[in-house]
Design a protein around this motif. Structure first.
Motif, PDB file in Angstrom:
ATOM      1  N   ASP A   6      79.450  44.814  83.672  1.00  0.00           N
ATOM      2  CA  ASP A   6      78.984  45.975  84.425  1.00  0.00           C
ATOM      3  C   ASP A   6      80.082  47.031  84.385  1.00  0.00           C
ATOM      4  N   GLU A   7      80.106  47.796  83.303  1.00  0.00           N
ATOM      5  CA  GLU A   7      81.132  48.816  83.091  1.00  0.00           C
ATOM      6  C   GLU A   7      80.436  50.172  83.011  1.00  0.00           C
ATOM      7  N   ALA A   8      80.642  51.002  84.012  1.00  0.00           N
ATOM      8  CA  ALA A   8      79.982  52.307  84.074  1.00  0.00           C
ATOM      9  C   ALA A   8      80.198  53.082  82.777  1.00  0.00           C
ATOM     10  N   GLY A   9      79.109  53.569  82.222  1.00  0.00           N
ATOM     11  CA  GLY A   9      79.184  54.371  81.004  1.00  0.00           C
ATOM     12  C   GLY A   9      79.183  53.566  79.723  1.00  0.00           C
ATOM     13  N   TYR A  10      79.205  52.228  79.824  1.00  0.00           N
ATOM     14  CA  TYR A  10      79.256  51.394  78.631  1.00  0.00           C
ATOM     15  C   TYR A  10      78.215  50.284  78.669  1.00  0.00           C
ATOM     16  N   PRO A  11      76.933  50.649  78.658  1.00  0.00           N
ATOM     17  CA  PRO A  11      75.882  49.631  78.638  1.00  0.00           C
ATOM     18  C   PRO A  11      75.972  48.811  77.348  1.00  0.00           C
ATOM     19  N   GLY A  12      75.778  47.523  77.489  1.00  0.00           N
ATOM     20  CA  GLY A  12      75.865  46.645  76.327  1.00  0.00           C
ATOM     21  C   GLY A  12      77.248  46.060  76.099  1.00  0.00           C
ATOM     22  N   PHE A  13      78.237  46.467  76.889  1.00  0.00           N
ATOM     23  CA  PHE A  13      79.595  45.940  76.788  1.00  0.00           C
ATOM     24  C   PHE A  13      79.532  44.453  77.133  1.00  0.00           C
ATOM     25  N   CYS A  14      79.989  43.616  76.216  1.00  0.00           N
ATOM     26  CA  CYS A  14      79.982  42.163  76.422  1.00  0.00           C
ATOM     27  C   CYS A  14      81.387  41.603  76.315  1.00  0.00           C
ATOM     28  N   ARG A  15      81.556  40.437  76.910  1.00  0.00           N
ATOM     29  CA  ARG A  15      82.775  39.665  76.722  1.00  0.00           C
ATOM     30  C   ARG A  15      82.382  38.271  76.263  1.00  0.00           C
ATOM     31  N   VAL A  16      83.161  37.732  75.350  1.00  0.00           N
ATOM     32  CA  VAL A  16      83.053  36.341  74.933  1.00  0.00           C
ATOM     33  C   VAL A  16      84.279  35.665  75.527  1.00  0.00           C
ATOM     34  N   ILE A  17      84.039  34.746  76.466  1.00  0.00           N
ATOM     35  CA  ILE A  17      85.121  34.178  77.267  1.00  0.00           C
ATOM     36  C   ILE A  17      85.236  32.676  77.005  1.00  0.00           C
ATOM     37  N   LEU A  18      86.400  32.263  76.581  1.00  0.00           N
ATOM     38  CA  LEU A  18      86.684  30.843  76.392  1.00  0.00           C
ATOM     39  C   LEU A  18      86.646  30.156  77.752  1.00  0.00           C
ATOM     40  N   LYS A  19      86.044  28.996  77.843  1.00  0.00           N
ATOM     41  CA  LYS A  19      85.956  28.319  79.141  1.00  0.00           C
ATOM     42  C   LYS A  19      87.263  27.641  79.546  1.00  0.00           C
ATOM     43  N   GLN A  20      88.026  27.140  78.591  1.00  0.00           N
ATOM     44  CA  GLN A  20      89.306  26.511  78.943  1.00  0.00           C
ATOM     45  C   GLN A  20      90.349  27.598  79.144  1.00  0.00           C
ATOM     46  N   HIS A  21      91.289  27.361  80.028  1.00  0.00           N
ATOM     47  CA  HIS A  21      92.340  28.345  80.277  1.00  0.00           C
ATOM     48  C   HIS A  21      93.373  28.284  79.159  1.00  0.00           C
ATOM     49  N   THR A  22      93.282  29.237  78.265  1.00  0.00           N
ATOM     50  CA  THR A  22      94.192  29.372  77.137  1.00  0.00           C
ATOM     51  C   THR A  22      94.545  30.842  77.019  1.00  0.00           C
ATOM     52  N   ALA A  23      95.803  31.156  76.854  1.00  0.00           N
ATOM     53  CA  ALA A  23      96.235  32.553  76.836  1.00  0.00           C
ATOM     54  C   ALA A  23      96.175  33.179  75.439  1.00  0.00           C
TER      55      ALA A  23
END
Length: 137
Positions: free
Chosen positions: A28-45
């Motif tokens: 939910d980024e104002a002005g950027y519809p369709g903005f996606c994130r691909v997020i790894l489930k394990q905590h890795t930096a």
């Protein structure tokens, strides 16, 4: 998993697809519809902390999200970014860009160059949601 990491304890957006390895969220980024994130489930930096198979698996999903965005929203460009400076949890930003967006051609985190305009219809966003919910690896 880290109890101090926002991406370990929160979804990071509207979850459209997930498996045991990662999730795809609509941001939910104002002005950027369709903005996606691909997020790894394990905590890795860092990306280099993953083995070759997991790096490939993650990038295949990033490419699938980019393809879904391109086919449903027809952006002028798609930006891919994995920064992690603010949230050191491995995730990729997949951002549809339009020549009329507030920041184009600069990154979306730069100072805005113009007012926001609508570039994506509700119908297109629905098509993107459907395409991303149908992802398989």
């Amino acid at each position: 998993m880290s109890s101090e990491c926002v991406l370990c304890v929160e979804n990071g957006g509207e979850v459209l697809w997930q498996d045991d390895f990662c999730r795809v969220v609509l941001v939910d980024e104002a002005g950027y519809p369709g903005f996606c994130r691909v997020i790894l489930k394990q905590h890795t930096a860092e990306f280099s902390d993953l083995n070759a198979a997991d790096r490939n698996r993650l990038m295949q999903l990033v490419f699938a999200v980019e393809s879904a965005i391109r086919s449903t929203l027809q952006p002028d460009k798609v930006n891919l970014a994995s920064l992690g400076n603010m949230v050191p949890h491995l995730h990729w930003h997949v951002i549809p860009r339009f020549k009329e967006d507030r920041h184009f051609p600069a990154p979306i985190w730069a100072e805005a160059a113009r007012p926001d305009t609508d570039r994506v219809s509700a119908k297109q966003l629905l098509a993107l949601r459907i395409a991303l919910q149908a992802l398989t690896q």
